[in-house]
Design a protein around this motif. Structure first.
Motif, short mmCIF file in Angstrom:
data_model
loop_
_atom_site.label_atom_id
_atom_site.label_comp_id
_atom_site.label_asym_id
_atom_site.label_seq_id
_atom_site.Cartn_x
_atom_site.Cartn_y
_atom_site.Cartn_z
N ASN A 271 43.96 40.97 60.31
CA ASN A 271 42.64 40.60 59.76
C ASN A 271 42.75 40.23 58.29
O ASN A 271 42.12 39.28 57.82
N ILE A 272 43.57 40.99 57.56
CA ILE A 272 43.74 40.70 56.12
C ILE A 272 44.43 39.35 55.94
O ILE A 272 44.08 38.55 55.08
N ARG A 273 45.39 39.07 56.81
CA ARG A 273 46.10 37.78 56.71
C ARG A 273 45.11 36.63 56.92
O ARG A 273 45.10 35.65 56.19
N LEU A 274 44.23 36.80 57.92
CA LEU A 274 43.24 35.75 58.20
C LEU A 274 42.19 35.66 57.08
O LEU A 274 41.67 34.58 56.80
N LEU A 275 41.92 36.79 56.45
CA LEU A 275 40.99 36.78 55.32
C LEU A 275 41.61 35.99 54.16
O LEU A 275 40.95 35.15 53.54
N THR A 322 37.50 37.76 50.47
CA THR A 322 38.76 37.28 49.90
C THR A 322 38.87 37.66 48.43
O THR A 322 39.95 38.04 47.95
N SER A 323 37.75 37.61 47.71
CA SER A 323 37.78 37.91 46.28
C SER A 323 38.14 39.38 45.99
O SER A 323 38.45 39.72 44.87
N ASP A 324 38.09 40.24 47.02
CA ASP A 324 38.43 41.65 46.81
C ASP A 324 39.93 41.92 47.00
O ASP A 324 40.38 43.06 46.85
N LEU A 325 40.68 40.89 47.38
CA LEU A 325 42.12 41.10 47.62
C LEU A 325 42.89 41.00 46.31
O LEU A 325 42.47 40.26 45.42
N PRO A 326 44.01 41.68 46.11
CA PRO A 326 44.58 42.65 47.04
C PRO A 326 43.79 43.95 47.04
O PRO A 326 43.19 44.31 46.02
#
Ligand code: BGC
Length: 337
Positions: A271-275, A322-326
């Motif tokens: 899910n993170i990869r797709l985000l 996305t803006s919360d990554l990492p």
């Protein structure tokens, strides 16, 4: 070949099938007891308390994290935790069987995901036999359980709805893929209710289709594909379980729908990869690791008169874009890497 022969043949096959079932169930009880004995003798002979934790699906990343949290607590205290990830595929009846075996094995405490109404009598049965029960991830509030540990699923649905309103400027035609639509499925009902109640306040948003994925990525893809072909105007998807987002993205890719808004649950690696790739727009992040860890601590306190016992121990829910990554801090607890 006459009727008598056919009747005998039917009777014999019935007998063999019944014997098969009996043997299967007997074997399961033996395996369960053997596991319990092994944990007792090999891990910590001096351990005082034996707990069983039963999840929804063995081998599922989400439940693996719950188990890791429980095992972390086990390493710190004088307890033995028998972690049963759950049936191979989500199956409440099998979960109930594991639950019953734990009761029969007279363990000191049971931690269980209470997926539907059928868990309430079983929880009550355990408690009446003197075994305390904690519900994890999904609650059975009407039961005799001591504590619920996990997400407030209604609130999680509300947060998802609010995020979707903000991200789409209040204009969206929505398809929903839900883990389970059965009215008894507490968790997905709450995630849906919270979501629906929130978006109902905005005129420009409407739901045009809804289907069940049964926690299967392939089924989520199949259902999203059907929805997209039947409703060409869908602009956004809400998936209420871990693998729904992945299925929705796969269907959208197949149909070259590149600008769909997709929201799903859980910060699993995929899910993170797709985000990161912009294929998923928002994730409702839960704290499975903390759920597992806390469940052992609170169960211990229950048995030893500690002070952390409470009716509900709510774990944090966050909306991750996305803006919360990492991811940092406790949000990383839900991340598998
Ligand atoms: C839910 C779990 C479920 C998992 C599997 C999570 O969002 O909280 O109950 O087993 O998804 O998809």
């Amino acid at each position: 070949m006459n009727r008598t022969f056919i009747i005998y043949a039917i009777l014999i096959s019935l007998f063999i099938t019944t014997l098969g079932f009996f043997f299967y169930f007997y074997q399961q009880v033996q395996i369960f007891d053997k596991k319990l004995e092994e944990t007792n003798s090999s891990e910590t002979r001096s351990s005082k308390h034996h707990f069983v934790l039963i999840g929804e699906e063995m081998g599922h990343d989400y439940w693996r994290l719950v188990g890791e949290g429980a095992k972390k607590a086990e390493s710190r205290y004088d307890v033995v935790v028998q972690y049963e990830g759950g049936p191979k595929r989500s199956n409440p009846d099998e979960q109930l069987k594991l639950f019953d075996m734990a009761i029969k094995s007279k363990v000191d405490g049971i931690i269980i995901q209470a997926l539907n109404d059928e868990f309430t009598p079983m929880i009550n049965k355990a408690v009446k036999k003197g075994i305390p029960v904690i519900t994890i991830d999904t609650d059975a509030p009407e039961s005799m359980r001591s504590t619920y540990i996990g997400t407030d699923n209604y609130k999680a649905g509300q947060m998802a709805g609010q995020a979707l309103i903000e991200d789409t400027d209040g204009k969206a035609i929505i398809g929903i893929v839900t883990g389970g639509m059965d009215k008894d499925n507490h968790q997905h009902q709450l995630r849906l209710e919270g979501f629906k109640d929130t978006i109902a306040q905005v005129e420009g948003i409407k739901i045009v289709a809804m289907a069940e994925s049964n926690l299967s990525r392939v089924k989520a893809e199949e259902k999203a594909y059907e929805m997209l072909t039947e409703h060409d105007d869908i602009t956004a998807f809400y998936g209420t379980s871990s693998l729904d987002g992945m299925g929705i993205v796969a269907a959208a890719n197949n149909l070259n729908k590149n600008d769909l808004y997709v929201m799903t649950f859980d910060t699993l690696t995929e899910n993170i990869r797709l985000l990161k790739k912009g294929k998923i727009d928002a994730i409702v992040g839960q704290q499975p690791f903390e759920m597992g860890e806390k469940s052992i601590e609170i169960m211990l306190d229950l048995l030893t008169g500690g002070n952390s016992v409470q009716d509900v121990y709510q774990t944090n829910v966050t909306i991750i874009r996305t803006s919360d990554l990492p991811l940092k801090g406790s949000e990383r607890m839900g991340l598998l890497d």
